[in-house]
Write an enzyme that holds these catalytic residues in place. Structure first.
Site, PDB file in Angstrom:
ATOM      1  N   LEU A   1     -17.974   9.593  22.771  1.00  0.00           N
ATOM      2  CA  LEU A   1     -19.077   8.742  23.215  1.00  0.00           C
ATOM      3  C   LEU A   1     -20.123   8.612  22.098  1.00  0.00           C
ATOM      4  CD1 LEU A   1     -20.613   7.298  25.590  1.00  0.00           C
ATOM      5  CD2 LEU A   1     -21.552   9.529  26.197  1.00  0.00           C
TER       6      LEU A   1
ATOM      7  N   ARG B   1     -29.702  53.677  22.042  1.00  0.00           N
ATOM      8  CA  ARG B   1     -30.673  53.762  20.949  1.00  0.00           C
ATOM      9  C   ARG B   1     -31.882  54.621  21.358  1.00  0.00           C
ATOM     10  NH1 ARG B   1     -31.819  53.506  15.596  1.00  0.00           N
ATOM     11  NH2 ARG B   1     -33.919  52.661  15.230  1.00  0.00           N
TER      12      ARG B   1
ATOM     13  N   GLU C   1     -23.820  17.392  25.754  1.00  0.00           N
ATOM     14  CA  GLU C   1     -23.674  16.897  27.140  1.00  0.00           C
ATOM     15  C   GLU C   1     -25.055  16.599  27.742  1.00  0.00           C
ATOM     16  OE1 GLU C   1     -20.551  18.281  29.565  1.00  0.00           O
ATOM     17  OE2 GLU C   1     -19.280  18.815  27.869  1.00  0.00           O
TER      18      GLU C   1
ATOM     19  N   THR D   1     -29.237  16.496  26.078  1.00  0.00           N
ATOM     20  CA  THR D   1     -30.226  17.506  25.670  1.00  0.00           C
ATOM     21  C   THR D   1     -31.083  17.900  26.884  1.00  0.00           C
ATOM     22  OG1 THR D   1     -31.891  15.847  25.177  1.00  0.00           O
ATOM     23  CG2 THR D   1     -30.417  16.441  23.360  1.00  0.00           C
TER      24      THR D   1
HETATM   25  C1  LIG Z   1     -21.252  20.947  18.472  1.00  0.00           C
HETATM   26  C2  LIG Z   1     -21.395  19.604  19.155  1.00  0.00           C
HETATM   27  C3  LIG Z   1     -20.338  19.113  19.917  1.00  0.00           C
HETATM   28  C4  LIG Z   1     -20.427  17.836  20.482  1.00  0.00           C
HETATM   29  N1  LIG Z   1     -19.336  17.319  21.156  1.00  0.00           N
HETATM   30  C5  LIG Z   1     -19.370  16.023  21.557  1.00  0.00           C
HETATM   31  C6  LIG Z   1     -18.203  15.403  22.115  1.00  0.00           C
HETATM   32  O1  LIG Z   1     -17.158  16.038  22.287  1.00  0.00           O
HETATM   33  N2  LIG Z   1     -18.266  14.086  22.458  1.00  0.00           N
HETATM   34  C7  LIG Z   1     -19.392  13.346  22.282  1.00  0.00           C
HETATM   35  O2  LIG Z   1     -19.372  12.163  22.600  1.00  0.00           O
HETATM   36  N3  LIG Z   1     -20.535  13.898  21.778  1.00  0.00           N
HETATM   37  C8  LIG Z   1     -20.539  15.215  21.395  1.00  0.00           C
HETATM   38  N4  LIG Z   1     -21.660  15.782  20.841  1.00  0.00           N
HETATM   39  C9  LIG Z   1     -22.856  14.971  20.686  1.00  0.00           C
HETATM   40  C10 LIG Z   1     -24.010  15.391  21.594  1.00  0.00           C
HETATM   41  O3  LIG Z   1     -23.726  15.063  22.923  1.00  0.00           O
HETATM   42  C11 LIG Z   1     -25.285  14.757  21.037  1.00  0.00           C
HETATM   43  O4  LIG Z   1     -25.594  15.418  19.828  1.00  0.00           O
HETATM   44  C12 LIG Z   1     -26.443  14.834  22.012  1.00  0.00           C
HETATM   45  O5  LIG Z   1     -26.244  14.011  23.128  1.00  0.00           O
HETATM   46  C13 LIG Z   1     -27.797  14.471  21.368  1.00  0.00           C
HETATM   47  O6  LIG Z   1     -27.709  13.289  20.664  1.00  0.00           O
HETATM   48  P1  LIG Z   1     -28.262  13.255  19.156  1.00  0.00           P
HETATM   49  O7  LIG Z   1     -27.658  14.404  18.435  1.00  0.00           O
HETATM   50  O8  LIG Z   1     -28.024  11.903  18.603  1.00  0.00           O
HETATM   51  O9  LIG Z   1     -29.801  13.534  19.273  1.00  0.00           O
HETATM   52  P2  LIG Z   1     -30.946  12.438  19.526  1.00  0.00           P
HETATM   53  O10 LIG Z   1     -30.594  11.584  20.684  1.00  0.00           O
HETATM   54  O11 LIG Z   1     -31.271  11.775  18.239  1.00  0.00           O
HETATM   55  O12 LIG Z   1     -32.154  13.373  19.970  1.00  0.00           O
HETATM   56  C14 LIG Z   1     -33.043  14.005  19.050  1.00  0.00           C
HETATM   57  C15 LIG Z   1     -34.197  14.602  19.863  1.00  0.00           C
HETATM   58  O13 LIG Z   1     -34.920  13.564  20.528  1.00  0.00           O
HETATM   59  C16 LIG Z   1     -34.963  13.825  21.909  1.00  0.00           C
HETATM   60  N5  LIG Z   1     -34.943  12.560  22.664  1.00  0.00           N
HETATM   61  C17 LIG Z   1     -34.079  11.530  22.530  1.00  0.00           C
HETATM   62  N6  LIG Z   1     -34.356  10.574  23.412  1.00  0.00           N
HETATM   63  C18 LIG Z   1     -35.418  11.001  24.137  1.00  0.00           C
HETATM   64  C19 LIG Z   1     -36.183  10.471  25.216  1.00  0.00           C
HETATM   65  N7  LIG Z   1     -35.900   9.281  25.769  1.00  0.00           N
HETATM   66  N8  LIG Z   1     -37.229  11.198  25.697  1.00  0.00           N
HETATM   67  C20 LIG Z   1     -37.513  12.414  25.160  1.00  0.00           C
HETATM   68  N9  LIG Z   1     -36.837  12.972  24.159  1.00  0.00           N
HETATM   69  C21 LIG Z   1     -35.788  12.277  23.655  1.00  0.00           C
HETATM   70  C22 LIG Z   1     -33.753  14.675  22.199  1.00  0.00           C
HETATM   71  O14 LIG Z   1     -33.883  15.418  23.402  1.00  0.00           O
HETATM   72  C23 LIG Z   1     -33.729  15.545  20.961  1.00  0.00           C
HETATM   73  O15 LIG Z   1     -34.638  16.605  21.129  1.00  0.00           O
HETATM   74  C24 LIG Z   1     -21.603  17.068  20.325  1.00  0.00           C
HETATM   75  C25 LIG Z   1     -22.690  17.602  19.578  1.00  0.00           C
HETATM   76  C26 LIG Z   1     -22.588  18.836  18.995  1.00  0.00           C
HETATM   77  C27 LIG Z   1     -23.747  19.352  18.184  1.00  0.00           C
END
Ligand SMILES: Cc1cc2nc3c(=O)[nH]c(=O)nc-3n(C[C@H](O)[C@H](O)[C@H](O)COP(=O)(O)OP(=O)(O)OC[C@H]3O[C@@H](n4cnc5c(N)ncnc54)[C@H](O)[C@@H]3O)c2cc1C
Length: 386
Positions: free
Chosen positions: A122, A267, A362, A364
């Site tokens: 996704l 400990r 899944e 944040t």
């Molecule tokens: C080890 C790992 C495994 C993963 N596996 C999968 C997978 O199998 N399949 C898949 O599809 N994805 C996967 N992901 C992706 C994961 O689901 C995303 O990283 C996650 O949804 C966050 O998206 P982003 O990293 O782009 O962060 P961003 O969306 O850029 O968020 C950055 C920050 O901004 C905040 N934020 C964003 N929007 C808002 C809002 N509207 N209001 C307030 N705060 C906000 C977020 O909470 C976060 O603190 C994986 C990620 C990791 C690290």
């Protein structure tokens, strides 16, 4: 599954986790690899098919039963669970919930046995929390679609046989309604997997980019056979996935508490075990209380899910609370270990890094808060008391 068989399965898994997996944790972290014999062990126990119905060769557990097994898996490094986790949850559930009978017959038996690994694709470089803005394009050309785009951080991508892919079929609809879910075989020409990402923790579990360059996918691989339903499918999958991840957090918290109690009893400082200091006891008690609260709320929500209720909000409450809770528990576990907690020799140092992920993927914590509050406001609007 009847109650006795479930209990037997849970006890077998508990033994396997504690006798076989815990001793391998350090090796898995050092080698960044789960040994093949463990994969075979998981397959023999049927763990790849926990949630897949018996008619397709799975164990056929409902979510209330599944979380009982996942509480047990949480006790050890999350890399072990990750090996079969995407087949149980995000990789298979789209096919199971919304797939056509042919799609189910083709793929579910192979996912249940562990012969094929399924990944869920996704997230993209520019579409994370705002997943509905994804740009991977699927253009219909006769009896197939041509897919172009890139997915990021995809769990198990280096091992996947198929991807549950969300792509945009309607370029004029920039939102959720323009998205369709596909089953894409990993060996399709034009599909390539990036180098495994170098992560903070969870060594032994692998994520990578997946790039689609004119990848042809037959029309028959549209999940459910209908365009525009893909985002709904993804959200149904994630609701369920959130309770699964929450249960994993509880298991990890219980392991961290176990390590903390053992260390505190052993400990000695100021001539006595540190477990006798009330300030240390307070940390232990807070961790136990919070882990217990999470366990109770997950059981309640998973039971209602299994009974057919919509628990979308409660699933977010559980994922939010349990993932934040295990972060606090891991932090206290390091504190109780003192300087030793900062050293790789102790499991809590590794768990501290491993559990950090649960607040990120899944959805944040902030996204869970948004889902919860939105539902609260909807209920208030409709005059429903929460
Ligand atoms: C080890 C790992 C495994 C993963 N596996 C999968 C997978 O199998 N399949 C898949 O599809 N994805 C996967 N992901 C992706 C994961 O689901 C995303 O990283 C996650 O949804 C966050 O998206 P982003 O990293 O782009 O962060 P961003 O969306 O850029 O968020 C950055 C920050 O901004 C905040 N934020 C964003 N929007 C808002 C809002 N509207 N209001 C307030 N705060 C906000 C977020 O909470 C976060 O603190 C994986 C990620 C990791 C690290």
């Amino acid at each position: 599954m009847d109650k006795d068989t479930l209990e037997q399965t849970r006890l077998t898994l508990r033994r396997f986790v504690r006798e076989r997996l815990v001793p391998l944790e350090k090796q898995v972290a050092d080698d960044d690899k789960v040994p093949d014999e463990i994969r075979r062990g998981f397959a023999e126990m049927g763990l790849f098919g926990i949630s897949i119905p018996e008619e397709y060769g799975g164990l056929g557990l409902d979510l209330a039963e599944e979380v009982e097994l996942i509480f047990e898996m949480g006790w050890t490094s999350p890399a072990f669970r990750s090996m079969f986790g995407s087949n149980v949850g995000i990789g298979s559930q789209g096919i199971l919930i919304d797939g056509t009978p042919e799609q189910k017959e083709t793929w579910l038996p192979r996912l249940a046995s562990g012969e094929v690994i399924a990944s869920f694709a996704l997230t993209e470089p520019d579409a994370g929390s705002d997943a509905a803005s994804l740009r991977t394009r699927a253009e219909r050309q006769g009896d197939h679609y041509v897919i172009n785009g890139a997915k990021r951080y995809i769990t198990n991508a280096p091992h996947a046989g198929i991807f549950t892919l969300m792509a945009r079929t309607d370029p004029n609809n920039k939102g959720a309604g323009g998205i369709t879910a596909f089953i894409v075989e990993a060996n399709s020409p034009g599909l390539s997997i990036g180098k495994p990402d170098k992560k903070m923790g969870q060594r032994g579990a692998h994520t990578a980019d997946v790039v689609f360059d004119n990848v042809k996918v037959p029309v028959a691989n549209v999940i459910g056979g209908k365009e525009g339903q893909g985002f709904k499918t993804a959200m149904k999958v994630l609701d369920r996935g959130r309770l699964h991840i929450a249960a994993l957090c509880v298991g990890a918290a219980e392991r961290l508490i176990h390590e903390s109690v053992a260390y505190a009893r052993e400990r000695k400082q100021f001539g006595q075990p540190i477990a006798e200091f009330q300030l240390v006891q307070a940390m232990l008690a807070d961790s136990r209380t919070e882990a217990y609260a999470a366990r109770c709320m997950i059981r309640e929500a998973a039971g209602r899910y299994a009974a057919g209720e919509n628990v979308s909000m409660e699933a977010s409450c559980c994922k939010y609370y349990a993932s934040e809770m295990v972060g606090r528990v891991a932090d206290r576990a390091v504190q109780i270990h003192g300087g030793a907690g900062y050293m790789q020799e102790y499991a809590v140092e590794r768990f501290y890094r491993d559990v950090r992920l649960f607040r990120l993927y899944e959805g944040t914590s902030q996204i869970q808060q948004i889902v919860i509050a939105r539902q609260m406001l909807r209920q208030a609007e409709a005059g429903i008391e929460g």
